[in-house]
Write a protein that holds these residues in place. Structure first.
Motif, short mmCIF file in Angstrom:
data_model
loop_
_atom_site.label_atom_id
_atom_site.label_comp_id
_atom_site.label_asym_id
_atom_site.label_seq_id
_atom_site.Cartn_x
_atom_site.Cartn_y
_atom_site.Cartn_z
N LEU A 248 43.32 32.15 43.51
CA LEU A 248 43.25 32.54 44.91
C LEU A 248 44.49 33.33 45.31
O LEU A 248 44.42 34.30 46.04
CB LEU A 248 43.14 31.30 45.81
CG LEU A 248 41.82 30.53 45.80
CD1 LEU A 248 41.96 29.25 46.63
CD2 LEU A 248 40.69 31.38 46.35
N ASN A 249 45.65 32.89 44.82
CA ASN A 249 46.88 33.59 45.18
C ASN A 249 46.96 34.95 44.50
O ASN A 249 47.42 35.92 45.09
CB ASN A 249 48.09 32.76 44.78
CG ASN A 249 48.18 31.49 45.60
OD1 ASN A 249 47.96 30.41 45.10
ND2 ASN A 249 48.44 31.64 46.87
N ARG A 250 46.49 35.01 43.25
CA ARG A 250 46.51 36.31 42.54
C ARG A 250 45.62 37.33 43.24
O ARG A 250 45.92 38.52 43.26
CB ARG A 250 46.04 36.13 41.09
CG ARG A 250 47.06 35.41 40.23
CD ARG A 250 46.70 35.45 38.75
NE ARG A 250 47.58 34.55 38.02
CZ ARG A 250 48.83 34.87 37.65
NH1 ARG A 250 49.30 36.08 37.89
NH2 ARG A 250 49.58 34.00 37.02
N GLN A 251 44.52 36.84 43.85
CA GLN A 251 43.62 37.76 44.55
C GLN A 251 44.28 38.40 45.78
O GLN A 251 43.78 39.40 46.30
CB GLN A 251 42.34 37.03 44.96
CG GLN A 251 41.38 36.86 43.80
CD GLN A 251 40.28 35.87 44.10
OE1 GLN A 251 40.00 35.57 45.24
NE2 GLN A 251 39.66 35.36 43.03
N GLN A 252 45.39 37.83 46.22
CA GLN A 252 46.09 38.45 47.35
C GLN A 252 46.71 39.80 46.96
O GLN A 252 47.12 40.57 47.83
CB GLN A 252 47.14 37.49 47.91
CG GLN A 252 46.47 36.24 48.49
CD GLN A 252 47.42 35.43 49.33
OE1 GLN A 252 48.28 34.75 48.82
NE2 GLN A 252 47.25 35.50 50.63
N ALA A 253 46.76 40.09 45.67
CA ALA A 253 47.28 41.39 45.22
C ALA A 253 46.21 42.49 45.25
O ALA A 253 46.48 43.64 44.90
CB ALA A 253 47.86 41.25 43.81
N LEU A 254 44.99 42.14 45.66
CA LEU A 254 43.91 43.14 45.81
C LEU A 254 43.94 43.72 47.22
O LEU A 254 43.97 42.98 48.20
CB LEU A 254 42.55 42.48 45.59
CG LEU A 254 42.25 41.88 44.21
CD1 LEU A 254 40.98 41.05 44.28
CD2 LEU A 254 42.10 42.99 43.17
#
Lengths: 414, 414
Positions: free
Chosen positions: B114-120
């Motif tokens: 979920l946190n990695r998706q904040q880089a999209l």
């Protein structure tokens, strides 16, 4: 049942004041089953006020307007409403007497013509009694929409809303039920919580909505249930929260609607007939203010020390300069001493102490900016805790306050 | 140059949080000549977000959106913007590395998907660096309107706005000048002031607007000037304020834009190389918190006592139980002793003490609810003051804090 809030005032649009009224109104409306679907802040201009009223009445049956009812020239809400409803102003002698009485009791200056004019209201308006101020509220109904105009001064608005407006709304409208239950969690971030409760979240019934409200050091999980039967909503919320405990029971510290964490701590101390003291450096009086804001807290909150400057730790708490020099002023050893000294001086069962470096510069210590030590003295022992809350200053002090309450809760209630 | 602010989040509409972000954004935009003409708060629903964007772009060239950028399912702003601009999400490896670093440094839990998706981010968006959090800001321009999306967490939003957004707006747009000057007055009500300055107010030039901002115990008078030439605005404001002094010079305690009253007190103490202490009963730590919130205040604010419970006045300040019994705990004599003892213990030049009964019940004293005593110990003498601030509790403590600062200002600066 939809409502909207319109707050009027240039001071809001230039950022000079924070609009706290809307949150209060929204909370109170929710309690009686009225949903707020938009909050709009606009300036003191007749055109903007009128176009916002026009938009709002298309969407909502209740439109609550705050602000612009003062006696001075920049306040135009009453005159704009009078024009909008093609009405005229009439004098209310009862209101004029109330204004005279307020001036006699609390205001040292003589009553002026401007103040007397506050007793004039549009003829279509029902006057709402403002116990704490000179500007009455107004209730105007037209084509099935109710327009309610309230003063912007928070404590005047609050009393008017609770004593005059809410009972009238309850009488006038049929409403469904809206129940919120907010789980207070401390110590874990929102994405970590989301992962832990993923399968629980997926299986929530459609009439319950979940929201994550992250804050520095705490995350609130709000469950909102809407429906025609209060009993059903209540039971389902209870069931879901019971389930939630099996996933994250260890980080749950109560429920916002029941009592804040500081109120729970206070209630527990009252039950135990025990007492607490504070000794604050980096939190500078904020912890004491949290406790003393609760009516009746003098039963358990015995007092506090704000030892913000280094030398005050010696002068007030009797910690020797040598000890401070040896351990450095921002250290676990110093917080421990602060808590223990506060406990001894005030003869309490518990004491909590904070010290740290909130920045922006290093000040009297070498501790990295963001470093915070918290110590809690209990009847048995003193525990110390070390943290780094990063930056900026505001976040560090807020996190220190929240973490202090969390630790205290864990010791007292868990 | 018109801007609008849209704050997104159910928590605002149910009143669970107060929207403080809008005031901050509005203040900063004003400083660079951008006028905010509407603030709209809406829920986390795609339909409402889209219709608010549509309305806002008709009126304004800059639309700043806050909230809904978190990693959890209830945050839909990014996906809604992507759909609204018919765009697609692409990954920013730099942002992903920044997220990883934040997790390593400050967050104890492992990084999640979920946190990695904040880089999209949408491909049309320019990414704005969020130094303190994992959700980047976005700048999207379409048909001469700029849409700026920022996280709702206040300290993240503030840093992003100041470091990323304002410089870009300054580059991108030609702006007029907007100057505000807010005169701080203490001790007189708004209608009394309005009468005193009536002729001055009537003769203000058309490009200067006056607003009255009443608060408990203080009224701020804001002069807002708008125009193409900064110099002209500045000179006229200065001239008008000089004139204003001939009408109400006795109640003016400085200017909000320059320094708050507590900062002015702090600056004066620093210049004099003198120090102050607090001893608080009814204000419960709020005065200490005001002083300690100012960076560097440990140079003059030596420390404070919160003696909220009656017995703490004995335990901490050494006031004898007989003396308390004789004078009653809420009395001028007690505040005088509190101030003098605080001054002696902390060896300061000044000390300020408060005691009172804020209600809702009478507590340990017979004093009427609303009664507040304030005492100020100076190097020469101790002065006591008596007030009745009425009700409710919140108003009494706020008035007590404001009145304390006003009295201190008068002694130190006037």
């Amino acid at each position: 049942m939809q409502a909207e809030i319109i707050t009027i005032g240039d001071e809001i649009l230039i950022g000079q004041i924070v609009d706290t009224n809307s949150a209060f109104i929204a909370t109170e409306l929710n309690k009686i089953g009225v949903e707020v679907q938009q909050i709009t802040s606009i300036s003191d201009q007749a055109e903007q006020i009128i176009s916002s009223l026009e938009e709002a009445r298309k969407r909502s049956e209740i439109v609550i307007i705050t602000g612009g009812l003062g006696p001075t020239n920049d306040d135009i809400t009453k005159h704009t409403l009078t024009a909008y409803f093609k009405d005229e102003l009439i004098k209310h002698p009862k209101i004029e007497r109330h204004i005279e009485e307020l001036f006699e009791k609390h205001i040292q200056t003589p009553i002026s013509n401007l103040n007397r004019q506050q007793a004039l209201l549009p003829s279509k308006a029902i006057a709402l009694h403002n116990a704490y101020g000179t500007a009455p509220g107004m209730w105007i109904e037209e084509n099935n929409t109710v327009f309610i105009s309230l003063p912007g001064v928070p404590y005047e608005m609050k009393a008017l809303l609770q004593k005059e407006v809410l009972p009238k709304i309850t009488d006038r409208f049929n409403r469904p039920f809206i129940l919120h239950k907010t789980v207070l969690t401390y110590g874990l971030g929102e994405s970590a919580i989301a992962q832990k409760i993923e399968s629980w979240e997926k299986n929530l019934p459609s009439f319950i909505k979940l929201a994550y409200l992250p804050n520095v050091g705490k995350v609130r999980l709000r469950l909102s249930a809407r429906g025609p039967e209060e009993e059903v909503l209540q039971q389902e919320l209870e069931k879901q929260i019971k389930d939630l405990h099996t996933y994250i029971g260890d980080i749950i510290k109560g429920y916002e609607e029941e009592a804040s964490i500081e109120e729970q701590i206070g209630n527990k101390l009252t039950t135990l007939q025990q007492s607490i003291a504070t000794a604050e450096s980096c939190t500078g009086g904020r912890l004491a203010a949290k406790f003393s804001a609760i009516p009746g807290s003098s039963n358990y909150f015995r007092g506090g020390f704000v030892t913000y400057a280094t030398q005050s730790k010696t002068q007030i708490l009797g910690i020797s300069p040598e000890f401070i020099k040896k351990h450095s002023v921002v250290s676990a050893a110093i917080t421990k001493k602060m808590a223990e000294r506060a406990k001894t001086i005030l003869n309490t069962d518990f004491a909590i102490a904070t010290t740290g470096n909130a920045g922006p510069t290093k000040g009297d210590s070498d501790a990295e900016i963001g470093t915070v030590y918290i110590a809690i003295a209990t009847p048995l022992e003193t525990k110390e805790y070390a943290f780094n809350f990063g930056q900026p200053r505001e976040k560090v002090t807020q996190k220190a306050v929240n973490k202090s309450l969390e630790l205290l809760y864990d010791i007292l209630i868990k």
